[in-house]
Design a protein around this motif. Structure first.
Motif, mmCIF file in Angstrom:
data_model
loop_
_atom_site.group_PDB
_atom_site.id
_atom_site.type_symbol
_atom_site.label_atom_id
_atom_site.label_comp_id
_atom_site.label_asym_id
_atom_site.label_seq_id
_atom_site.Cartn_x
_atom_site.Cartn_y
_atom_site.Cartn_z
ATOM 1 N N ARG A 13 0.815 -1.226 0.000
ATOM 2 C CA ARG A 13 0.000 0.000 0.000
ATOM 3 C C ARG A 13 0.845 1.272 0.000
ATOM 4 O O ARG A 13 0.311 2.370 -0.168
ATOM 5 N N ALA A 14 2.152 1.141 0.154
ATOM 6 C CA ALA A 14 3.012 2.327 0.109
ATOM 7 C C ALA A 14 3.299 2.771 -1.319
ATOM 8 O O ALA A 14 3.769 3.880 -1.555
ATOM 9 N N ILE A 15 3.029 1.907 -2.298
ATOM 10 C CA ILE A 15 3.362 2.200 -3.699
ATOM 11 C C ILE A 15 2.347 3.164 -4.311
ATOM 12 O O ILE A 15 1.143 2.986 -4.170
ATOM 13 N N ARG A 16 2.879 4.209 -4.982
ATOM 14 C CA ARG A 16 2.033 5.195 -5.666
ATOM 15 C C ARG A 16 2.503 5.317 -7.100
ATOM 16 O O ARG A 16 3.672 5.597 -7.347
ATOM 17 N N LEU A 17 1.578 5.178 -8.027
ATOM 18 C CA LEU A 17 1.944 5.227 -9.438
ATOM 19 C C LEU A 17 2.686 6.517 -9.808
ATOM 20 O O LEU A 17 3.685 6.483 -10.517
ATOM 21 N N ASP A 18 2.187 7.667 -9.316
ATOM 22 C CA ASP A 18 2.845 8.927 -9.711
ATOM 23 C C ASP A 18 4.292 8.968 -9.204
ATOM 24 O O ASP A 18 5.174 9.481 -9.878
ATOM 25 N N ASP A 43 21.174 1.544 -10.773
ATOM 26 C CA ASP A 43 20.456 0.425 -10.168
ATOM 27 C C ASP A 43 19.580 0.891 -8.991
ATOM 28 O O ASP A 43 19.408 0.182 -8.009
ATOM 29 N N GLU A 44 19.036 2.093 -9.088
ATOM 30 C CA GLU A 44 18.244 2.632 -7.979
ATOM 31 C C GLU A 44 16.993 1.790 -7.732
ATOM 32 O O GLU A 44 16.461 1.157 -8.631
ATOM 33 N N ARG A 45 16.528 1.848 -6.485
ATOM 34 C CA ARG A 45 15.294 1.150 -6.148
ATOM 35 C C ARG A 45 14.264 2.134 -5.612
ATOM 36 O O ARG A 45 14.597 3.034 -4.850
ATOM 37 N N TYR A 46 13.039 1.912 -6.018
ATOM 38 C CA TYR A 46 11.930 2.723 -5.537
ATOM 39 C C TYR A 46 11.580 2.239 -4.131
ATOM 40 O O TYR A 46 11.499 1.025 -3.887
ATOM 41 N N ARG A 92 12.774 -2.605 -7.886
ATOM 42 C CA ARG A 92 13.323 -2.190 -9.168
ATOM 43 C C ARG A 92 12.155 -2.078 -10.137
ATOM 44 O O ARG A 92 11.245 -2.899 -10.121
ATOM 45 N N ALA A 93 12.216 -1.055 -10.981
ATOM 46 C CA ALA A 93 11.108 -0.803 -11.893
ATOM 47 C C ALA A 93 11.612 -0.856 -13.321
ATOM 48 O O ALA A 93 12.757 -0.515 -13.602
ATOM 49 N N PHE A 102 9.488 -4.887 -9.228
ATOM 50 C CA PHE A 102 10.012 -6.188 -8.810
ATOM 51 C C PHE A 102 10.678 -6.045 -7.446
ATOM 52 O O PHE A 102 11.540 -5.176 -7.273
ATOM 53 N N ASN A 103 10.290 -6.884 -6.498
ATOM 54 C CA ASN A 103 11.045 -6.897 -5.246
ATOM 55 C C ASN A 103 12.311 -7.713 -5.465
ATOM 56 O O ASN A 103 12.568 -8.200 -6.566
ATOM 57 N N ARG A 104 13.098 -7.894 -4.411
ATOM 58 C CA ARG A 104 14.395 -8.525 -4.596
ATOM 59 C C ARG A 104 14.272 -9.929 -5.175
ATOM 60 O O ARG A 104 14.926 -10.281 -6.158
#
Ligand SMILES: [Zn+2]
Length: 460
Positions: free
Chosen positions: A83-88, A100-103, A108-109, A124-126
């Motif tokens: 629920r922490a994920i926001r499309l914008d 190799d940044e992660r959101y 990884r997106a 994608f999670n780890r």
């Protein structure tokens, strides 16, 4: 470099290898188990799926509704299971991507290039990312390039260098330990690409099919002088003629791969070259017609529905891919339980619409053009439909042929399809223009789309 990722990947590969010796029954049992876990997880954590599959929690997979990219993007925040994920925020993250940044420090997106409308975004999670990496490593293993820590295999990739692209994202994680690699933008001048490949002498060469065909021509002309152990193509239709030339340049070392942003490598060729084995331990693949009914081996479907068994962050259940593929009924001597795909068409090609001689609109399939164009002594070709007619581009023309004969052959083929034949203009060019992602579609329409593709296919 993250040594933990290397170790996880090695462990994943060890888990993968025995599956190639499974029976079909073992594979199907594994799919059933994995599907059950996926659905339980989605129903517990995704508000979207709770609604979307309401009343169908126990229904067989084939009775579940199809998820399109548009639906997925529209309901993104509800579809994901965190629920922490926001499309914008994900979009903003993608725009600023360089390595190799992660959101949210954990996802990884990657994004589709949006050649078929709006881009799709995938997180994608780890563990999911390790599976993506492992699917590519497996495709390399099937091409004879064994994955293990001590062996460092020099690789060259000629592709898109857009940082949001799956291959760039994989590279950002894998670079420095998995493989010493150079990445060349397909948009660079050919001379530069040839020069750098000669200097690097890659053991594995990876490129889109259209680019590989150009490189094969360079090799045959003696300007490119490399001896890769494996030559891997992906993301575009590999025509017979392109395959023939690549084999002529480097021998039977060509391995085609079918990769998708949603999953990584979806299918890949083994050393027997009987087609591409679907990685069915990772994904359930349904080849269907436009009404989502299964089609038989030997027949092209209109699309694919994929269920990504390991997807948890962004569950994909009966997710629609617009690729038209054909399953083979052949058995491969490798004994893999994984079914073979022996044809992909229309991955980036458009079905062109013309006014019909009798009535209405005639849809002309890409194959009508590729059958003719593929036999020409050229290194590249492209058919573009504009308001004023068809523009046919030819690059690297060798040998003699008369433009007027080609134009007449095309006119006849269109007429046989029942189309009012448009003006056809042939043009010899230095090189075929590519899209931003570096791919060169063989057939494309620049007309405004008046018909959705499904309607277009209906009237065939
Ligand atoms: Zn095989």
């Amino acid at each position: 470099m993250d040594i933990q990722i290397v170790l996880s990947l090695l462990a994943q590969m060890r888990q993968f290898r025995p599956r190639e010796h499974w029976t079909r029954q073992q594979l199907e049992a594994h799919q059933a188990d994995a599907l059950r876990s996926l659905r339980e997880y989605a129903y517990a954590h995704s508000p979207f799926y709770q609604q979307f599959h309401r009343g169908l929690y126990d229904a067989p997979l084939q009775e579940l509704p199809v998820l399109t990219k548009a639906m997925m993007m529209e309901h993104f925040d509800d579809l994901v299971t965190d629920r922490a994920i926001r499309l914008d925020e994900v979009k903003a993250h993608m725009r600023n991507l360089i390595g190799d940044e992660r959101y949210l420090d954990r996802y990884r997106a990657s994004a589709t290039s949006g050649s078929s409308g709006h881009p799709g975004l995938f997180l994608f999670n780890r563990a999911e990312w390790i599976t993506v990496l492992a699917s590519f490593a497996r495709a390399r293993e099937w091409a004879g390039i064994k994955f293990n820590l001590p062996s460092r295999v020099k690789t060259a990739t000629v592709a898109s260098t857009a940082p949001f692209h799956m291959s760039s994202r994989v590279n950002a994680t894998a670079h420095s330990w998995w493989m010493p690699e150079i990445r060349l933008a397909a948009s660079e001048p050919l001379e530069t690409i040839v020069e750098r490949l000669n200097a690097w002498q890659p053991e594995v060469l990876i490129a889109y099919a259209s680019m590989m065909r150009i490189l094969a021509d360079e090799q045959l002309a003696g300007r490119l002088q490399i001896a890769p152990r494996a030559v891997m193509t992906s993301s575009e239709v590999l025509t017979e003629e392109t395959r023939r030339r690549i084999v002529q340049a480097w021998g039977e070392r060509l391995f085609n791969q079918y990769a998708a942003t949603e999953i990584g490598s979806l299918a890949a060729e083994c050393e027997h070259h009987r087609g591409m084995h679907l990685m069915e331990d990772l994904v359930i693949v349904e080849v269907v017609d436009q009404n989502n009914r299964p089609v038989s081996p030997g027949v092209y479907g209109d699309k694919l529905l994929i269920t990504v068994l390991g997807s948890r962050t962004q569950p994909l259940i009966r997710y629609e891919l617009s690729d038209s593929v054909r399953l083979s009924s052949d058995r491969c001597p490798s004994g893999h339980p994984f079914r073979l795909v022996d044809g992909i068409q229309g991955r980036v090609e458009d079905v062109l619409s013309f006014p019909g001689e009798a009535f209405g609109v005639v849809q002309v399939h890409p194959l009508v053009f590729s059958r003719i164009m593929d036999t020409l002594p050229v290194s590249g070709w492209q058919v573009i439909q504009e308001a004023d007619g068809l523009h046919v581009l030819l690059s690297g023309v060798r040998g003699e042929f008369r433009d007027e004969v080609l134009a007449e052959t095309l006119r006849q083929a269109l007429s046989e399809q029942g189309a009012i034949v448009p003006r056809i203009e042939l043009q010899r060019v230095e090189s075929i223009p590519k899209r931003a992602a570096g791919k060169a579609p063989l057939i494309k329409s620049n007309l405004p789309r008046t018909l959705p593709l499904s309607d277009a296919l209906d009237s065939e």
